[in-house]
Design an enzyme around this catalytic site. Sequence first.
Site, mmCIF file in Angstrom:
data_model
loop_
_atom_site.group_PDB
_atom_site.id
_atom_site.type_symbol
_atom_site.label_atom_id
_atom_site.label_comp_id
_atom_site.label_asym_id
_atom_site.label_seq_id
_atom_site.Cartn_x
_atom_site.Cartn_y
_atom_site.Cartn_z
ATOM 1 C CD1 TRP A 1 -3.060 -0.838 0.529
ATOM 2 C CD2 TRP A 1 -1.757 -2.332 1.687
ATOM 3 N NE1 TRP A 1 -3.675 -2.179 0.546
ATOM 4 C CE2 TRP A 1 -3.180 -2.983 1.396
ATOM 5 C CE3 TRP A 1 -1.090 -3.155 2.767
ATOM 6 C CZ2 TRP A 1 -3.516 -4.458 1.866
ATOM 7 C CZ3 TRP A 1 -1.592 -4.244 3.102
ATOM 8 C CH2 TRP A 1 -2.690 -4.989 2.713
ATOM 9 C CG HIS B 1 -7.286 -0.971 3.193
ATOM 10 N ND1 HIS B 1 -6.659 -2.271 3.369
ATOM 11 C CD2 HIS B 1 -6.591 -0.250 4.151
ATOM 12 C CE1 HIS B 1 -6.180 -2.271 4.433
ATOM 13 N NE2 HIS B 1 -5.850 -1.212 5.011
ATOM 14 N NE ARG C 1 -4.300 0.738 -2.055
ATOM 15 C CZ ARG C 1 -4.759 -0.336 -2.047
ATOM 16 N NH1 ARG C 1 -4.196 -1.212 -3.216
ATOM 17 N NH2 ARG C 1 -5.795 -1.077 -1.345
ATOM 18 C CD GLN D 1 -9.971 -0.861 -1.222
ATOM 19 O OE1 GLN D 1 -10.175 -0.863 -0.016
ATOM 20 N NE2 GLN D 1 -9.017 -1.364 -1.652
ATOM 21 C CB VAL E 1 -7.983 -12.487 6.081
ATOM 22 C CG1 VAL E 1 -8.907 -11.742 6.234
ATOM 23 C CG2 VAL E 1 -7.076 -12.120 4.885
ATOM 24 C CB ALA F 1 -13.189 -9.145 6.097
HETATM 25 C C1 YSA Z 1 -8.960 -8.300 1.922
HETATM 26 C C2 YSA Z 1 -9.185 -9.155 2.664
HETATM 27 C C3 YSA Z 1 -10.184 -8.435 3.433
HETATM 28 O O1 YSA Z 1 -10.578 -9.477 4.432
HETATM 29 C C4 YSA Z 1 -10.648 -7.389 3.414
HETATM 30 C C5 YSA Z 1 -10.503 -6.564 2.404
HETATM 31 C C6 YSA Z 1 -9.460 -6.931 1.681
HETATM 32 C C7 YSA Z 1 -9.101 -6.177 0.348
HETATM 33 C C8 YSA Z 1 -7.873 -5.143 0.876
HETATM 34 N N1 YSA Z 1 -7.959 -4.285 1.825
HETATM 35 C C9 YSA Z 1 -7.250 -4.494 -0.102
HETATM 36 O O2 YSA Z 1 -7.277 -3.312 -0.196
HETATM 37 N N2 YSA Z 1 -6.866 -5.331 -1.284
HETATM 38 S S1 YSA Z 1 -6.325 -4.678 -2.671
HETATM 39 O O3 YSA Z 1 -4.982 -3.985 -2.545
HETATM 40 O O4 YSA Z 1 -6.347 -5.865 -3.432
HETATM 41 O O5 YSA Z 1 -7.590 -3.723 -3.339
HETATM 42 C C10 YSA Z 1 -8.846 -4.539 -3.363
HETATM 43 C C11 YSA Z 1 -9.353 -3.722 -4.692
HETATM 44 O O6 YSA Z 1 -9.407 -2.376 -4.718
HETATM 45 C C12 YSA Z 1 -8.768 -4.192 -5.870
HETATM 46 O O7 YSA Z 1 -9.061 -5.564 -6.172
HETATM 47 C C13 YSA Z 1 -9.244 -3.131 -6.817
HETATM 48 O O8 YSA Z 1 -10.477 -3.475 -7.417
HETATM 49 C C14 YSA Z 1 -9.168 -2.013 -6.042
HETATM 50 N N3 YSA Z 1 -7.930 -1.106 -6.100
HETATM 51 C C15 YSA Z 1 -6.920 -1.307 -5.427
HETATM 52 N N4 YSA Z 1 -6.014 -0.366 -5.831
HETATM 53 C C16 YSA Z 1 -6.530 0.447 -6.787
HETATM 54 C C17 YSA Z 1 -7.894 -0.097 -7.008
HETATM 55 N N5 YSA Z 1 -8.716 0.335 -7.721
HETATM 56 C C18 YSA Z 1 -8.479 1.609 -8.693
HETATM 57 N N6 YSA Z 1 -7.028 2.031 -8.430
HETATM 58 C C19 YSA Z 1 -6.181 1.627 -7.544
HETATM 59 N N7 YSA Z 1 -5.102 2.035 -7.332
#
Ligand code: YSA
Length: 347
Positions: free
Chosen positions: A156, A177, A203, A217, A260, A314
């Site tokens: 992140w 997030h 981010r 999100q 998780v 989650a």
């Molecule tokens: C995972 C497990 C849990 O128990 C709960 C939540 C999560 C998700 C975790 N917090 C997370 O942020 N995962 S992630 O970095 O893979 O982002 C989740 C989703 O946010 C991605 O699949 C994407 O759809 C979106 N995302 C992330 N970065 C982004 C973005 N969408 C647009 N631009 C970006 N820079």
Amino acid sequence: MIEQLEELKTRALEELARIQDLDRLEEWRITYLGKRSELNQILRGIGTLAPADRRTVGQIANDVKSVLEGESAARRAQLEQIAREAEIARERVDVTLPPRPIARGQCHPLSLITEEIVAAFRALGYDVVEGPEVEWDKYNFEMLNIPAEHPARDVWDTFYVKTTDGIPQGQVVLRTHTSPMQIRVMQARRPPIRVIVPGRAYRYEATDATHESEFYQIEGLAVDEHITMADLKGTLTAFAHAVFGPERRTRFRVDFFPFVEPGAEMAIDCHACRGSGCRICKNTGWIEIMGAGMVHPKVLEGVGYDPAKYTGFAFGMGPERVAMLKYGIDDIRLFKTNDLRFLQQFR
Ligand code: YSA
């Protein structure tokens, strides 16, 4: 004098008959019935006449006066009526003309998809909550089992917020997030918990066709006694069917998120090629749509829950990516350029 009165009456009535507007009528009134009118002078002079004539002349003069008053009132009513009709004709509205179309606004595609996702979870008994976009490091990382210096922080790229009032630098971030809301909700409530959290995240990332530095999100959290991975799979499959169609297949594979255990990545079979492989699914037949998992025991302990009693799951997804998949949009930046040709396709 009697002749003078008769002549005056005839003249006044002839003139009155020729009058066509209210201004002229007023002039006529001043001439024939006003203070300095001929008639008024006659009336005032009656006192000087011999008593025998006074009655007759007075009677005739008063008759002339009342005839002129009556006739002019009738003429005034007529002219006012004509003026009213002319005004109505001037202001006539053609009610048969078709109206000008009203330009109607519409919801942004991201609002539409968010509402759709939220509705799918509401139907399963979830509450909607929202939280701060400027967040403590403690909630964004620490209490999610991501301590300082943990390599997972590199995933992140974080915007740190400059702090004042004695708050040490590095303690406040733009949330990377929506997961910090898991902590806030668990602290504020007791199980059973079922919440869905739509909101913005930030981010420090370069923008490309699938990434923005400011994006949305949607987080979900369920905590209760006896919650298992089967509940996670059932819930997320119900969501996929509601949003992408009842024939969708889902796939869960192991993934890692520090908060998780076990962690999972959820994918749906590609709706474009029905799983046979195409450009959209990069020939895999599957499209990844979210991260998920069973809430880590350390996270539960951190908010004062007994992990032997309570378990939970989650998940977190990006509505932009969900909308892109659902509508076949190939560039995330289209959501922000405000191009009406793009936006008007979603109603
Ligand atoms: C995972 C497990 C849990 O128990 C709960 C939540 C999560 C998700 C975790 N917090 C997370 O942020 N995962 S992630 O970095 O893979 O982002 C989740 C989703 O946010 C991605 O699949 C994407 O759809 C979106 N995302 C992330 N970065 C982004 C973005 N969408 C647009 N631009 C970006 N820079």
